[in-house]
Write a protein that holds these residues in place. Structure first.
Motif, PDB file in Angstrom:
ATOM      1  N   HIS A  93      17.709  23.054  20.508  1.00  0.00           N
ATOM      2  CA  HIS A  93      16.975  22.381  21.402  1.00  0.00           C
ATOM      3  C   HIS A  93      16.121  23.426  22.072  1.00  0.00           C
ATOM      4  N   LEU A  94      15.027  23.231  22.457  1.00  0.00           N
ATOM      5  CA  LEU A  94      14.261  24.039  23.514  1.00  0.00           C
ATOM      6  C   LEU A  94      14.660  23.991  24.699  1.00  0.00           C
ATOM      7  N   ARG A  95      14.673  25.146  25.566  1.00  0.00           N
ATOM      8  CA  ARG A  95      14.855  25.199  26.823  1.00  0.00           C
ATOM      9  C   ARG A  95      13.787  25.782  27.638  1.00  0.00           C
ATOM     10  N   ILE A  96      13.139  25.137  28.356  1.00  0.00           N
ATOM     11  CA  ILE A  96      12.008  25.275  29.045  1.00  0.00           C
ATOM     12  C   ILE A  96      12.354  25.585  30.406  1.00  0.00           C
ATOM     13  N   LEU A  97      12.146  27.048  31.088  1.00  0.00           N
ATOM     14  CA  LEU A  97      12.709  27.364  32.011  1.00  0.00           C
ATOM     15  C   LEU A  97      11.507  26.839  33.456  1.00  0.00           C
ATOM     16  N   VAL A  98      11.907  26.488  34.448  1.00  0.00           N
ATOM     17  CA  VAL A  98      11.136  25.962  35.294  1.00  0.00           C
ATOM     18  C   VAL A  98      11.692  26.198  36.791  1.00  0.00           C
ATOM     19  N   ASP A 106      12.568  24.247  42.417  1.00  0.00           N
ATOM     20  CA  ASP A 106      12.040  23.078  43.385  1.00  0.00           C
ATOM     21  C   ASP A 106      10.702  22.489  42.653  1.00  0.00           C
ATOM     22  N   SER A 107      10.417  22.742  41.156  1.00  0.00           N
ATOM     23  CA  SER A 107       9.270  22.292  40.602  1.00  0.00           C
ATOM     24  C   SER A 107       9.956  21.419  39.377  1.00  0.00           C
ATOM     25  N   LEU A 108      11.371  21.099  39.239  1.00  0.00           N
ATOM     26  CA  LEU A 108      11.813  20.394  38.269  1.00  0.00           C
ATOM     27  C   LEU A 108      11.438  18.895  38.325  1.00  0.00           C
ATOM     28  N   ASP A 109      11.405  18.235  39.428  1.00  0.00           N
ATOM     29  CA  ASP A 109      10.862  16.799  39.314  1.00  0.00           C
ATOM     30  C   ASP A 109       9.428  16.741  38.983  1.00  0.00           C
ATOM     31  N   GLU A 110       8.534  17.651  39.364  1.00  0.00           N
ATOM     32  CA  GLU A 110       7.383  17.583  38.859  1.00  0.00           C
ATOM     33  C   GLU A 110       6.956  17.934  37.348  1.00  0.00           C
ATOM     34  N   ASP A 148      24.528  16.765  36.519  1.00  0.00           N
ATOM     35  CA  ASP A 148      23.904  17.760  36.135  1.00  0.00           C
ATOM     36  C   ASP A 148      22.496  17.997  36.105  1.00  0.00           C
ATOM     37  N   ARG A 149      21.772  16.463  36.658  1.00  0.00           N
ATOM     38  CA  ARG A 149      20.200  16.551  36.681  1.00  0.00           C
ATOM     39  C   ARG A 149      19.722  17.328  37.848  1.00  0.00           C
ATOM     40  N   THR A 150      20.456  17.976  38.692  1.00  0.00           N
ATOM     41  CA  THR A 150      20.153  18.952  39.562  1.00  0.00           C
ATOM     42  C   THR A 150      19.486  20.298  38.882  1.00  0.00           C
ATOM     43  N   THR A 151      19.952  20.686  37.885  1.00  0.00           N
ATOM     44  CA  THR A 151      19.556  21.855  37.312  1.00  0.00           C
ATOM     45  C   THR A 151      19.049  21.548  35.897  1.00  0.00           C
ATOM     46  N   ALA A 190      14.979  23.383  32.465  1.00  0.00           N
ATOM     47  CA  ALA A 190      16.379  24.039  33.112  1.00  0.00           C
ATOM     48  C   ALA A 190      15.601  24.612  34.181  1.00  0.00           C
ATOM     49  N   ALA A 191      16.408  24.250  35.433  1.00  0.00           N
ATOM     50  CA  ALA A 191      15.988  25.020  36.663  1.00  0.00           C
ATOM     51  C   ALA A 191      16.404  26.184  36.825  1.00  0.00           C
ATOM     52  N   VAL A 192      15.733  27.255  37.103  1.00  0.00           N
ATOM     53  CA  VAL A 192      16.130  28.601  37.155  1.00  0.00           C
ATOM     54  C   VAL A 192      16.231  29.161  38.786  1.00  0.00           C
ATOM     55  N   ARG A 193      16.998  30.128  38.876  1.00  0.00           N
ATOM     56  CA  ARG A 193      17.446  30.682  40.249  1.00  0.00           C
ATOM     57  C   ARG A 193      16.081  31.324  40.599  1.00  0.00           C
ATOM     58  N   GLU A 194      16.003  31.623  41.993  1.00  0.00           N
ATOM     59  CA  GLU A 194      14.648  32.239  42.626  1.00  0.00           C
ATOM     60  C   GLU A 194      14.642  33.587  41.885  1.00  0.00           C
ATOM     61  N   GLY A 195      13.849  34.112  41.789  1.00  0.00           N
ATOM     62  CA  GLY A 195      13.633  35.630  41.297  1.00  0.00           C
ATOM     63  C   GLY A 195      13.739  35.728  39.709  1.00  0.00           C
ATOM     64  N   LEU A 196      14.069  34.578  39.050  1.00  0.00           N
ATOM     65  CA  LEU A 196      14.003  34.696  37.776  1.00  0.00           C
ATOM     66  C   LEU A 196      12.621  34.381  37.107  1.00  0.00           C
ATOM     67  N   THR A 197      12.178  34.994  36.015  1.00  0.00           N
ATOM     68  CA  THR A 197      10.731  34.617  35.330  1.00  0.00           C
ATOM     69  C   THR A 197      10.857  33.569  34.385  1.00  0.00           C
ATOM     70  N   ALA A 198       9.965  33.037  33.909  1.00  0.00           N
ATOM     71  CA  ALA A 198       9.856  32.167  33.000  1.00  0.00           C
ATOM     72  C   ALA A 198      10.177  32.712  31.609  1.00  0.00           C
ATOM     73  N   GLY A 199      10.260  34.166  31.385  1.00  0.00           N
ATOM     74  CA  GLY A 199      10.548  34.688  30.198  1.00  0.00           C
ATOM     75  C   GLY A 199      11.913  35.167  30.253  1.00  0.00           C
ATOM     76  N   SER A 200      12.783  34.838  31.246  1.00  0.00           N
ATOM     77  CA  SER A 200      14.123  35.251  31.681  1.00  0.00           C
ATOM     78  C   SER A 200      15.011  34.469  30.477  1.00  0.00           C
ATOM     79  N   ALA A 201      16.179  35.118  29.898  1.00  0.00           N
ATOM     80  CA  ALA A 201      16.824  34.345  28.947  1.00  0.00           C
ATOM     81  C   ALA A 201      18.202  33.677  29.900  1.00  0.00           C
ATOM     82  N   ASP A 202      18.273  34.038  31.016  1.00  0.00           N
ATOM     83  CA  ASP A 202      19.292  32.990  31.960  1.00  0.00           C
ATOM     84  C   ASP A 202      18.781  31.880  32.218  1.00  0.00           C
TER      85      ASP A 202
END
Length: 142
Positions: free
Chosen positions: A74-79, A82-86, A111-114, A129-141
């Motif tokens: 699957h594709l994991r698109i990092l966001v 606070d923008s997950l709903d949008e 699980d929908r919170t993240t 997938a929600a990312v923690r503050e400070g992670l960039t869109a290119g992050s593998a985490d």
């Protein structure tokens, strides 16, 4: 010396131009035919991530979420969290189909919170997938 390489995840589908436009809009990027290959379209996102979409006239969509554990890739698109709903509203407006909690193979509603699960217009699975503050869109985490 290592030969320069670029990796591209390629999704097969019956209508590659349409699916490439879906991902270009979802990722805020661009889509166009690959040089010298009329069957492959490339999507380039803001972070430079490339997804390929290739024509396969015999394409059948994956059966995920049924049977269980059949997602395979699957594709994991990092966001930003606070923008997950949008991001979910954008994906659905573009034609994504949410994979509801409780469907065979999906995770609990908590699980929908993240994480939000979807099928793209051709049936491939992807998640926002929600990312923690400070992670960039290119992050593998995330």
């Amino acid at each position: 010396m290592t030969v320069t390489k670029t990796s591209v995840l390629v999704l097969d589908c019956a209508e590659p131009e349409t699916l490439a436009r879906f991902y270009a809009e979802l990722l805020g990027g661009t889509a166009g035919p690959a040089p010298g290959d009329g069957e492959l379209f490339l999507v380039t996102g803001r972070s430079g991530v490339v997804v390929g979409v290739r024509r396969d006239p015999s394409y059948l969509p994956p059966s995920w979420p049924v049977p269980e554990d059949a997602q395979q890739t699957h594709l994991r698109i990092l966001v930003a969290a606070d923008s997950l709903d949008e991001a979910e509203r954008e994906a659905v407006a573009l034609g994504a189909r949410p994979v509801a909690a409780g469907e065979s193979g999906s995770r609990p509603e908590s699980d929908r919170t993240t994480l939000r699960r979807f099928a793209d217009p051709a049936g491939h699975s992807f998640v926002l997938a929600a990312v923690r503050e400070g992670l960039t869109a290119g992050s593998a985490d995330g």
